[in-house]
Scaffold this active site. Structure first.
Site, PDB file in Angstrom:
ATOM      1  N   THR A  62       0.876  -1.223  -0.043  1.00 40.15           N
ATOM      2  CA  THR A  62      -0.046   0.166  -0.047  1.00 40.15           C
ATOM      3  C   THR A  62       0.958   1.243  -0.024  1.00 40.15           C
ATOM      4  O   THR A  62       0.438   2.320  -0.007  1.00 40.15           O
ATOM      5  CB  THR A  62      -0.787  -0.019   1.209  1.00 40.15           C
TER       6      THR A  62
ATOM      7  N   THR B 103       6.816   0.205   1.829  1.00 39.73           N
ATOM      8  CA  THR B 103       7.018   0.458   3.396  1.00 39.73           C
ATOM      9  C   THR B 103       5.810   0.292   4.159  1.00 39.73           C
ATOM     10  O   THR B 103       6.109   0.408   5.422  1.00 39.73           O
ATOM     11  CB  THR B 103       7.458   1.743   3.239  1.00 39.73           C
ATOM     12  N   SER B 104       4.813  -0.167   3.328  1.00 37.01           N
ATOM     13  CA  SER B 104       3.874  -0.574   4.207  1.00 37.01           C
ATOM     14  C   SER B 104       2.754  -1.467   3.605  1.00 37.01           C
ATOM     15  O   SER B 104       2.870  -1.447   2.112  1.00 37.01           O
ATOM     16  CB  SER B 104       2.937   0.714   4.533  1.00 37.01           C
ATOM     17  N   SER B 105       2.100  -2.180   4.212  1.00 37.97           N
ATOM     18  CA  SER B 105       1.321  -3.402   3.518  1.00 37.97           C
ATOM     19  C   SER B 105      -0.139  -3.794   4.282  1.00 37.97           C
ATOM     20  O   SER B 105       0.049  -3.494   5.555  1.00 37.97           O
ATOM     21  CB  SER B 105       1.910  -4.635   2.896  1.00 37.97           C
TER      22      SER B 105
ATOM     23  N   MET C   6       7.769  -6.743   6.570  1.00 38.26           N
ATOM     24  CA  MET C   6       8.774  -5.540   6.470  1.00 38.26           C
ATOM     25  C   MET C   6       9.466  -5.294   7.944  1.00 38.26           C
ATOM     26  O   MET C   6       8.771  -5.333   8.890  1.00 38.26           O
ATOM     27  CB  MET C   6       8.001  -4.240   5.851  1.00 38.26           C
TER      28      MET C   6
END
Length: 365
Positions: free
Chosen positions: A76, A85-87, A230
Site C-alpha cells: 500500500t 514500506t507499508s502493506s 517488512m
C-alpha cells in the site's frame, strides 16, 4: 458494531469461510470479525507482487474488489526508490497471529505498526475500541489510518511514535501484537505488560508467541508458519540496507561447507534470520536458472559471497562462518520445524534454542 455499507458482504464471508476451512481461524469471534470488517475500506490503492514486479490496482480496475479479498499481501505504500514500506498483511497470517494472541473480553491490546488500520479494526471489533491502542512511526500513515477507521465505524486510540518504545501511558496491556519484523523483543514492551500477558511478534522469518511473567521475563515458541514482514523502521527509513560494492577478487577466501542453494531451504532460512540478524541476501542465477551464488550483507558493513563452495568475506564479522555453524547445528538437531524453536527473555538476555535439545543457542539483539 456495523461498518459502512459495502458491496463486499459476500466476499467478506467467503474470505472468513476460507480462513476457517484452512484452520487459520478457529474461533467464532474472529470469524465474525473477518466476515464483518470491510478490508476495502483500508486498501483503496495497492499493488500485488508478481514474478514480473508489482501490479498496481485501484477501485476502477475490474479485479480490484476480488483481489482485496484474496489471500494476498497488498502493498500500500512505497518510498521514492520503489521499496515497499507499508502493506496489508496476508489474511491467513493475520488470522493465525490474532488467534495466537488468545484475547478475552475486556483485554487491553497494544498493536505496533498500524499500517492501513485494517488489523486495528479487527481488534476493535473483537474487544472494543476503548481496549485497543495502535501505534505507527509514520505520521502520514497514522492520519490516513485514523480516517479509514473512523469512516468504517471504529475508533481505537491511534498514535504516532516509535512502536519499539510501546506506549506506557496506556498500559498495562494484556496483549501486544506487532505487524512488522524484529530481530528481538524490545525490553520496553515487557515493562508494559500484565503478568501472564501475551506478545505475538514477528522475529526473523517466523512469529513468536511469548507469555510474560513477573520481573520482565518471557518465554514461548514460534508458530509453525512462515512469516515475512517488512522490518521495523524509524521515521524516514525503509528498513532495508543497500548492497555494498563487491569485494575485489584478490580478497582472502576459504572453502565452505554449504552451497548457495542450501539457503533456500525454509527451515534453514528461518534459522539464519536468527543467527545472522538483519542480513540481506541476493541470489545469483546461472544461464540455466540454477542458483550459482549468493551475496549477503549486514548494516554494520559485513559482506560475504558464496560461490562454487568458496566463501569470501569482509567487514567486522564473518557472515558465512555464522551461516555455516547454524546450518550444521540445524541438521544435527534433525532439521527441526519452527515450532520446536523457543525464545526466552531473562535478565536482559534474549536467546533462541531448540526444545528438548542440548544443541546451541542463538543470542538475539
Amino acid at each position: 458494531m456495523n461498518p459502512v455499507p459495502t458491496a463486499s458482504a459476500g466476499l467478506r464471508r467467503k474470505l472468513a469461510d476460507r480462513l476457517r476451512s484452512t484452520g487459520a481461524i478457529k474461533s467464532d469471534q474472529w470469524y465474525e470479525a473477518f466476515a464483518t470488517v470491510p478490508r476495502e475500506a483500508f486498501v483503496r490503492a495497492f499493488a500485488v507482487g508478481t514474478q514480473h514486479g508489482p501490479v498496481h490496482l485501484t477501485p476502477e480496475d475490474p479485479q480490484w474488489l476480488r483481489t482485496v479479498y484474496s489471500d494476498d499481501s497488498l502493498l500500500t505504500r512505497f518510498d521514492a526508490a520503489g521499496v515497499p514500506t507499508s502493506s496489508s498483511t496476508l489474511p491467513t497470517l493475520m488470522a493465525l497471529m490474532l488467534e495466537a494472541l488468545d484475547v478475552a473480553d475486556g483485554n487491553r491490546v497494544l498493536e505496533v505498526a498500524t499500517g492501513t488500520g485494517y488489523n486495528a479494526a479487527l481488534l476493535s471489533h473483537r474487544v472494543g475500541d476503548g481496549n485497543v491502542t495502535t501505534i505507527e512511526v509514520d505520521p502520514e500513515l497514522v492520519r490516513a489510518a485514523e480516517r479509514r477507521l473512523d469512516r468504517a465505524g471504529y475508533r481505537p486510540t491511534v498514535l504516532a511514535g516509535d512502536g519499539r518504545a510501546g506506549h506506557p501511558d496506556g498500559g498495562p496491556y494484556d496483549r501486544l501484537i506487532a505487524t512488522c519484523g524484529f530481530t528481538g523483543i524490545p525490553p520496553a514492551w515487557l515493562e508494559q505488560m500484565t503478568p501472564g500477558g501475551i506478545i505475538v511478534c514477528p522475529v526473523g522469518a517466523g512469529v513468536v508467541r511469548l507469555v510474560v511473567q513477573k520481573g520482565g521475563t518471557a518465554a514461548g515458541a514460534f508458530l509453525p508458519d512462515a512469516a515475512f514482514f517488512m522490518p521495523v523502521r524509524g521515521l524516514g527509513e525503509n528498513g532495508t540496507v543497500p548492497a555494498p560494492p563487491p569485494l575485489p577478487d584478490s580478497h582472502s577466501s576459504r572453502p565452505c561447507y554449504v552451497e548457495p542453494a542450501d539457503l533456500l531451504d525454509d527451515g534453514i532460512h528461518f534459522l539464519l534470520n536468527l543467527a545472522v540478524p538483519r542480513a540481506m541476501s541476493r541470489f545469483i542465477h546461472d544461464d540455466a536458472g540454477e542458483v550459482a551464488a549468493v551475496n549477503m550483507w549486514q548494516p554494520d558493513g559485513a559482506w560475504a559471497e558464496l560461490r562454487h563452495g568458496i566463501a569470501r568475506q569482509a567487514g567486522p564479522r564473518r557472515i558465512l562462518d555464522a551461516v555455516e555453524t547454524a546450518i550444521i547445528a540445524h541438521r544435527a538437531a534433525g532439521s527441526p520445524p519452527r515450532e520446536r524453536y523457543r525464545l526466552r527473555v531473562d535478565a536482559g538476555r534474549q536467546w533462541v534454542s531448540v526444545a528438548d535439545s542440548d544443541g546451541p543457542t542463538w543470542e538475539l539483539s
